[in-house]
Design an enzyme around this catalytic site. Structure first.
Site, short mmCIF file in Angstrom:
data_model
loop_
_atom_site.label_atom_id
_atom_site.label_comp_id
_atom_site.label_asym_id
_atom_site.label_seq_id
_atom_site.Cartn_x
_atom_site.Cartn_y
_atom_site.Cartn_z
N ARG A 1 25.15 8.88 51.59
CA ARG A 1 25.42 7.51 51.17
C ARG A 1 26.35 6.86 52.18
NH1 ARG A 1 26.19 7.28 45.75
NH2 ARG A 1 27.33 5.35 45.81
N GLU B 1 19.60 0.36 39.31
CA GLU B 1 19.84 0.13 37.89
C GLU B 1 20.43 -1.27 37.78
OE1 GLU B 1 22.46 2.92 35.91
OE2 GLU B 1 22.23 1.82 34.03
N LYS C 1 29.28 0.33 41.93
CA LYS C 1 29.13 -0.82 41.04
C LYS C 1 30.15 -0.81 39.92
CE LYS C 1 24.70 -0.20 40.72
NZ LYS C 1 23.37 -0.16 40.14
P1 ATP Z 1 26.73 2.83 42.23
O1 ATP Z 1 27.41 4.15 42.13
O2 ATP Z 1 27.35 1.88 43.16
O3 ATP Z 1 26.39 2.21 40.91
P2 ATP Z 1 24.18 3.87 42.17
O4 ATP Z 1 23.62 4.89 43.08
O5 ATP Z 1 24.51 4.29 40.82
O6 ATP Z 1 25.36 3.18 42.90
P3 ATP Z 1 21.73 2.54 41.74
O7 ATP Z 1 21.45 1.18 41.27
O8 ATP Z 1 21.34 3.67 40.88
O9 ATP Z 1 23.27 2.61 42.06
O10 ATP Z 1 21.18 2.76 43.22
C1 ATP Z 1 19.97 2.30 43.72
C2 ATP Z 1 19.67 3.02 44.99
O11 ATP Z 1 20.67 2.74 45.96
C3 ATP Z 1 19.68 4.52 44.80
O12 ATP Z 1 18.52 5.05 45.40
C4 ATP Z 1 20.93 4.99 45.46
O13 ATP Z 1 20.77 6.26 46.00
C5 ATP Z 1 21.15 3.93 46.54
N1 ATP Z 1 22.56 3.80 46.86
C6 ATP Z 1 23.57 3.49 46.03
N2 ATP Z 1 24.75 3.49 46.65
C7 ATP Z 1 24.50 3.81 47.94
C8 ATP Z 1 25.31 3.99 49.12
N3 ATP Z 1 26.63 3.83 49.09
N4 ATP Z 1 24.69 4.31 50.27
C9 ATP Z 1 23.36 4.45 50.31
N5 ATP Z 1 22.54 4.32 49.26
C10 ATP Z 1 23.10 4.00 48.09
MG MG Z 2 23.22 4.81 39.30
#
Ligand code: ATP
Ligand code: MG
Length: 551
Positions: free
Chosen positions: A258, A33, A268
């Site tokens: 994760r 995102e 983020k």
């Molecule tokens: P955040 O909580 O940091 O915003 P998010 O999962 O909401 O992370 P996205 O932009 O939706 O952020 O994530 C893009 C991809 O990265 C998704 O497929 C998510 O599963 C993966 N991802 C995010 N954080 C991690 C992590 N700590 N370890 C492994 N994969 C991750």
């Molecule tokens: Mg997200």
């Protein structure tokens, strides 16, 4: 690029799917995102998705999951593209979920027509309250039995902007008694009167993640949709959306653990808070666990890739020691980074028996572990700088560096002996008077006597002033039970700036050039160096570590 990651459960699944002919080729995607900069957790997902596809000759899409206009921005889109490329991956296709808004809308209309979705006037609070709990079934919405015609008309009016934010939502009609709370009539669309970075003001209703994501995957022909474990309970809904929306391609969702790392926040939302509240100097602050922060600090893409491969892909959450990440940058730079001398906290030394006005050039290896890196010439003359730390007037036992009457080796140069000390009015030592022994030149084969200490130095007449930025973890570790905000655990000493000198050889180094400074660690030239017209070095990592890779 070499793909060295070992076997994992996802590879086994893909292997099986190809063998059984369930798919002819695989398509994975990395779906960020664009609401912030990528962090090292995202790197794990990027590496996993690209390398999985690569290994099986498939494709990977970079897809911006941009369904929430309020938090998204093109600045983030650009930074994400840059970071994925920098990590070394080329996407086969670049997509934006917002390009599918029309199709998603039509699929929602299809659900309404099938009696599988309805417009609900309950507030977010009411919906939450009526969802029930793990032990209690949910309550049906009073709007659940609206007719198809009424729902179609209301949904159309939602799209036309007739209602305010939060006034109505579109919900799936599934099962308010489902043991899986995600299946209790989840919200599919919400109203948000906000300008979208891609579609502008065209839309005022936006699909929710659980509705949008499976459709995005299906529209693109993604075969293996890999996400983190917290979405495991959403999988039945994912499958429901694909089935009920009658999508031609049927992607499957798989979950992995994760990445969490000690002393690092990996969200983020929290990282944005650090930026917004000016705890750090932007998303690329070298203390940030963002890809851009790690890059500015001096981490290489190769080190990050090797780290991600080593931690592998697991089904259970765990926390990785940040020392492991440091291990991989040391390993990567060990043979690549030239070794040179820098004095971070200078103390002047006058070599009283060295001829005035004489400068000699001494030969030194650029990297004793990698002879291919060749040699360099270092100037040596009557005045040099050493580290304040390498001298003590009243040393404790076993101190082998300089003190009055003691002799040490200057790295790549001569033995020097301290004869007297110059102090300022406050009693602080400001200069040492030493003598050198011309017989003891490095590389001359001198065996007359031995000294216990070797210290580094730079020639005072030609040394280049430089700034050094030294870092400690930004976040102090917290117990799991500790409920206080991470903001209360900011390390007050995460950053120190010192002024010193480097050898003249590296005067013209450019941002992102990396060095090993003898005894101090690995350093990277900060991009600010160009603008500020002086050398600024970020310490990537110190040299020593007790860390060992698990066998
Ligand atoms: P955040 O909580 O940091 O915003 P998010 O999962 O909401 O992370 P996205 O932009 O939706 O952020 O994530 C893009 C991809 O990265 C998704 O497929 C998510 O599963 C993966 N991802 C995010 N954080 C991690 C992590 N700590 N370890 C492994 N994969 C991750
Ligand atoms: Mg997200």
């Amino acid at each position: 690029m070499e793909n060295k990651s070992s076997s994992n459960f996802l590879k086994n699944i893909v292997n099986e799917d190809l063998k059984l002919g369930k798919v002819d080729h695989i398509i994975t995607r990395f779906p960020p995102e664009p609401n912030g900069y990528l962090h090292i957790g995202h790197a794990k997902s990027i590496i996993l998705n690209f390398e999985l596809a690569d290994e099986f000759k498939g494709k990977t899409h970079l897809r911006f999951d941009d369904t929430n206009p309020v938090k998204e921005d093109t600045e983030y889109v650009e930074s994400i593209k840059e970071d994925v490329s920098w990590l070394g991956y080329e996407w086969d296709n670049l997509f934006f979920a917002s390009d599918y808004f029309e199709e998603m809308y039509e699929r929602a209309v299809l659900l309404i027509k099938k009696g599988k979705a309805y417009v609900c006037d309950s507030t977010a609070e009411e919906i939450r309250r009526m969802r029930g709990s793990l032990t209690e079934v949910g309550q049906k919405s009073p709007y659940r039995d609206r007719s198809v015609e009424e729902n179609l008309a209301l949904f159309e009016r939602m799209r036309q902007g007739e209602f305010k934010d939060g006034q109505k939502v579109l919900r799936a009609k599934i099962d308010m008694a489902s043991p899986n709370i995600n299946m209790r009539d989840p919200v599919l669309y919400r109203i948000a009167h906000a300008t979208h970075h891609n579609t502008g003001d065209k839309w005022c209703i936006y699909p929710m993640y659980d509705f949008a994501h499976p459709l995005e995957d299906a529209i693109e022909g993604v075969t293996h949709s890999i996400c983190t474990l917290e979405f495991e309970d959403h999988r039945p809904l994912y499958d429901w959306v694909i089935r009920e929306c009658e999508m031609e391609n049927v992607p499957h969702q798989y979950e992995f653990a994760r990445l969490n790392i000690t002393n690092m926040v990996m969200s983020k939302r929290k990282l944005k808070q650090l930026v917004d509240e000016k705890v750090v100097d932007g998303w690329d602050d070298p203390r940030m666990p963002t890809i851009s922060g790690l890059r500015r600090r001096g981490y290489t893409a190769e080190a990050i890739r090797n780290f991600a491969r080593e931690i592998g892909v697991a089904k259970a959450d765990s926390v990785v020691d940040s020392k492991m990440l440091e291990h991989f940058i040391r390993e990567d730079l060990k043979l690549k980074a030239p070794r040179t001398m820098a004095v971070l906290d200078p103390l002047k030394v006058l070599i009283t028996n060295y001829p005035e006005d004489q400068v000699e050039m001494l030969e030194a290896e650029n990297n004793p572990e990698n002879p291919e890196m060749g040699n360099r010439q270092i100037p040596f003359s009557r005045e040099i700088y050493i580290e304040q730390d390498d001298f003590m007037e009243n040393p404790p036992p076993k101190y082998h560096r300089l003190f009055p009457g003691n002799e040490v080796r200057l790295k790549n140069a001569y033995f020097i002996k301290c004869n007297s000390i110059v102090k300022d009015e406050s009693g602080k030592v400001i200069e040492l008077h030493c003598t050198y022994d011309p017989e003891t030149k490095s590389g001359s084969g001198f065996t007359g006597r031995k000294v216990k200490g070797t210290i580094h130095w730079v020639d005072a007449s030609q040394a280049v002033p430089a700034e050094f930025r030294l870092y400690e973890p930004l976040i102090l570790d917290q117990d799991e039970e500790d409920e206080t905000s991470f903001l209360e655990h900011i390390n007050p000493k995460s950053f120190e700036i010192v002024q010193g000198f480097v050898e003249p050889n590296i005067e013209s180094s450019k941002p992102q050039d990396k060095f090993q400074f003898f005894r101090h660690g690995y350093f990277n030239v900060d991009p600010l160096s160009t603008k500020q017209k002086k050398l600024i070095f970020n310490r990537i990592v110190s040299l020593k570590s007790s860390f060992q890779l698990p066998k």
